[in-house]
Design a protein around this motif. Structure first.
Motif, mmCIF file in Angstrom:
data_model
loop_
_atom_site.group_PDB
_atom_site.id
_atom_site.type_symbol
_atom_site.label_atom_id
_atom_site.label_comp_id
_atom_site.label_asym_id
_atom_site.label_seq_id
_atom_site.Cartn_x
_atom_site.Cartn_y
_atom_site.Cartn_z
ATOM 1 N N ALA A 94 0.930 -1.319 -0.127
ATOM 2 C CA ALA A 94 0.082 0.135 -0.048
ATOM 3 C C ALA A 94 0.779 1.323 0.211
ATOM 4 N N ARG A 95 1.903 1.319 0.721
ATOM 5 C CA ARG A 95 2.920 2.323 0.632
ATOM 6 C C ARG A 95 3.592 2.652 -0.693
ATOM 7 N N ARG A 96 3.978 1.374 -1.329
ATOM 8 C CA ARG A 96 4.967 1.717 -2.625
ATOM 9 C C ARG A 96 4.127 1.084 -3.770
ATOM 10 N N ARG A 97 2.829 0.927 -3.873
ATOM 11 C CA ARG A 97 2.166 0.459 -4.999
ATOM 12 C C ARG A 97 2.397 1.078 -6.341
ATOM 13 N N ASP A 98 2.196 0.258 -7.232
ATOM 14 C CA ASP A 98 1.979 0.554 -8.647
ATOM 15 C C ASP A 98 0.536 0.788 -8.831
ATOM 16 N N ALA A 99 -0.251 1.942 -8.914
ATOM 17 C CA ALA A 99 -1.443 1.980 -8.771
ATOM 18 C C ALA A 99 -2.262 1.403 -10.086
ATOM 19 N N ALA A 100 -1.612 1.697 -11.142
ATOM 20 C CA ALA A 100 -2.290 1.108 -12.257
ATOM 21 C C ALA A 100 -2.183 -0.635 -12.294
ATOM 22 N N ARG A 101 -0.938 -1.050 -11.802
ATOM 23 C CA ARG A 101 -1.323 -2.524 -11.690
ATOM 24 C C ARG A 101 -2.404 -3.123 -10.826
ATOM 25 N N PHE A 102 -2.688 -2.469 -9.800
ATOM 26 C CA PHE A 102 -3.767 -2.936 -8.915
ATOM 27 C C PHE A 102 -5.132 -2.386 -9.255
ATOM 28 N N ALA A 103 -5.120 -1.336 -10.099
ATOM 29 C CA ALA A 103 -6.414 -1.085 -10.651
ATOM 30 C C ALA A 103 -6.719 -2.052 -11.614
ATOM 31 N N ALA A 104 -5.640 -2.587 -12.727
ATOM 32 C CA ALA A 104 -6.011 -3.693 -13.432
ATOM 33 C C ALA A 104 -6.518 -4.958 -12.753
ATOM 34 N N LEU A 105 -5.837 -5.122 -11.811
ATOM 35 C CA LEU A 105 -6.194 -6.542 -10.778
ATOM 36 C C LEU A 105 -7.458 -6.442 -10.586
ATOM 37 N N LEU A 106 -7.879 -5.178 -9.775
ATOM 38 C CA LEU A 106 -9.198 -5.146 -9.279
ATOM 39 C C LEU A 106 -10.323 -5.388 -10.271
ATOM 40 N N GLU A 107 -10.069 -4.722 -11.538
ATOM 41 C CA GLU A 107 -10.954 -5.144 -12.606
ATOM 42 C C GLU A 107 -10.960 -6.550 -12.933
ATOM 43 N N GLU A 108 -9.926 -7.375 -12.838
ATOM 44 C CA GLU A 108 -9.905 -8.948 -13.109
ATOM 45 C C GLU A 108 -10.597 -9.473 -12.111
ATOM 46 N N ASP A 120 -15.818 -21.000 -12.577
ATOM 47 C CA ASP A 120 -14.609 -21.808 -12.851
ATOM 48 C C ASP A 120 -13.813 -21.846 -11.681
ATOM 49 N N PRO A 121 -13.507 -22.805 -10.637
ATOM 50 C CA PRO A 121 -12.938 -22.798 -9.376
ATOM 51 C C PRO A 121 -11.343 -22.599 -9.631
ATOM 52 N N ARG A 122 -10.742 -22.779 -10.727
ATOM 53 C CA ARG A 122 -9.338 -22.562 -10.878
ATOM 54 C C ARG A 122 -9.247 -20.809 -11.018
ATOM 55 N N ARG A 123 -10.052 -20.044 -11.511
ATOM 56 C CA ARG A 123 -9.866 -18.923 -11.754
ATOM 57 C C ARG A 123 -9.685 -17.938 -10.502
ATOM 58 N N PRO A 124 -10.291 -18.063 -9.478
ATOM 59 C CA PRO A 124 -9.928 -17.286 -8.251
ATOM 60 C C PRO A 124 -8.412 -17.540 -7.479
ATOM 61 N N TYR A 125 -8.222 -18.732 -7.910
ATOM 62 C CA TYR A 125 -6.861 -19.163 -7.087
ATOM 63 C C TYR A 125 -5.562 -18.597 -8.283
ATOM 64 N N PHE A 126 -5.952 -18.551 -9.581
ATOM 65 C CA PHE A 126 -5.110 -18.066 -10.760
ATOM 66 C C PHE A 126 -5.012 -16.566 -10.142
ATOM 67 N N LEU A 127 -6.103 -15.861 -9.840
ATOM 68 C CA LEU A 127 -5.948 -14.323 -9.642
ATOM 69 C C LEU A 127 -5.439 -14.187 -8.089
ATOM 70 N N ALA A 128 -5.373 -15.164 -7.196
ATOM 71 C CA ALA A 128 -4.977 -15.121 -5.905
ATOM 72 C C ALA A 128 -3.492 -15.063 -6.130
ATOM 73 N N ASN A 129 -2.851 -15.869 -7.020
ATOM 74 C CA ASN A 129 -1.441 -16.083 -7.217
ATOM 75 C C ASN A 129 -0.937 -14.632 -7.939
ATOM 76 N N GLU A 130 -1.785 -14.175 -8.842
ATOM 77 C CA GLU A 130 -1.597 -12.766 -9.439
ATOM 78 C C GLU A 130 -1.503 -11.742 -8.460
ATOM 79 N N LEU A 131 -2.294 -11.740 -7.276
ATOM 80 C CA LEU A 131 -2.258 -10.713 -6.189
ATOM 81 C C LEU A 131 -1.170 -10.833 -5.505
#
Length: 212
Positions: A94-108, A120-131
């Motif tokens: 939160a202190r050092r973030r790249d806002a664009a990356r987290f904005a894109a991740l939020l949309e995902e 698809d039960p795999r997608r949430p865990y794929f996104l968890a890995n991305e997070l």
């Protein structure tokens, strides 16, 4: 195949089989049998098992190795360590973030399945890995990242077996979105709190679903 590459191949295959529960807790990993099955010599298998033992995925004593057992105590201890490490990582992100990356991740995370289509039960865990990857990069803390990487294999093994609860998948996605939003807002305190809540809810689900 060079010795180093054979060791890497053996490590990756065995690690994935442990995470996917192809090799269940308590499975004996004899050097000769495992080497024949993987298709390499015993030396690369020995090296791979040493690496897996360092990650906590294998318990080794002399020439005897087994897939590390899971118990309620081990899982609770793992999540206690996760909470200590991941809440701090969220604060730093939160202190050092790249806002664009987290904005894109939020949309995902916001993009759910098409109407009438199953989740698809795999997608949430794929996104968890991305997070996880986004937080690691944003936190920019070498020692913290190393500590987290040391337990990621154990986390993935627990996560894989516990992901069958569709209701929990939906709640976890909502929790992940709160974490992403807090990081995007630069709110260190709420990022850490949301991470702690998510991990405690995940632990409760794991203890209810794993055959420990």
């Amino acid at each position: 195949m060079s010795l180093v590459r054979a060791s890497d191949v053996a490590y990756e295959q065995l690690r994935q089989e442990i995470i996917d529960w192809v090799l269940k807790p308590g499975t004996l990993l004899g050097e000769i049998e495992t080497a024949e099955r993987v298709g390499v010599s015993r030396t690369p298998i020995r090296e791979a098992l040493t690496r897996l033992a360092a990650e906590g995925l294998v318990s080794a004593s002399g020439r005897t190795a087994i897939v590390a057992p899971l118990s309620r105590k081990r899982v609770v201890e793992l999540f206690e360590l996760r909470e200590a490490l991941e809440t701090q990582a969220a604060r730093l992100a939160a202190r050092r973030r790249d806002a664009a990356r987290f904005a894109a991740l939020l949309e995902e995370f916001r993009r759910g399945p098409e109407p009438g289509q199953p989740v698809d039960p795999r997608r949430p865990y794929f996104l968890a890995n991305e997070l996880d990857a986004a937080i690691d990069e944003a936190a920019d803390s070498r020692y913290l990242q190393t500590a987290l990487e040391d337990i990621r294999g154990q986390v993935a093994r627990v996560r894989f077996h516990a992901h069958s609860n569709t209701g929990r998948l939906e709640r976890a996605t909502s929790e992940h979105m709160q974490i992403v939003q807090a990081i995007l807002d630069g709110d260190e305190t709420f990022a850490a709190q949301a991470t702690a809540v998510h991990l405690r809810n995940s632990l409760s689900n794991v203890l209810d679903s794993l055959p420990l």
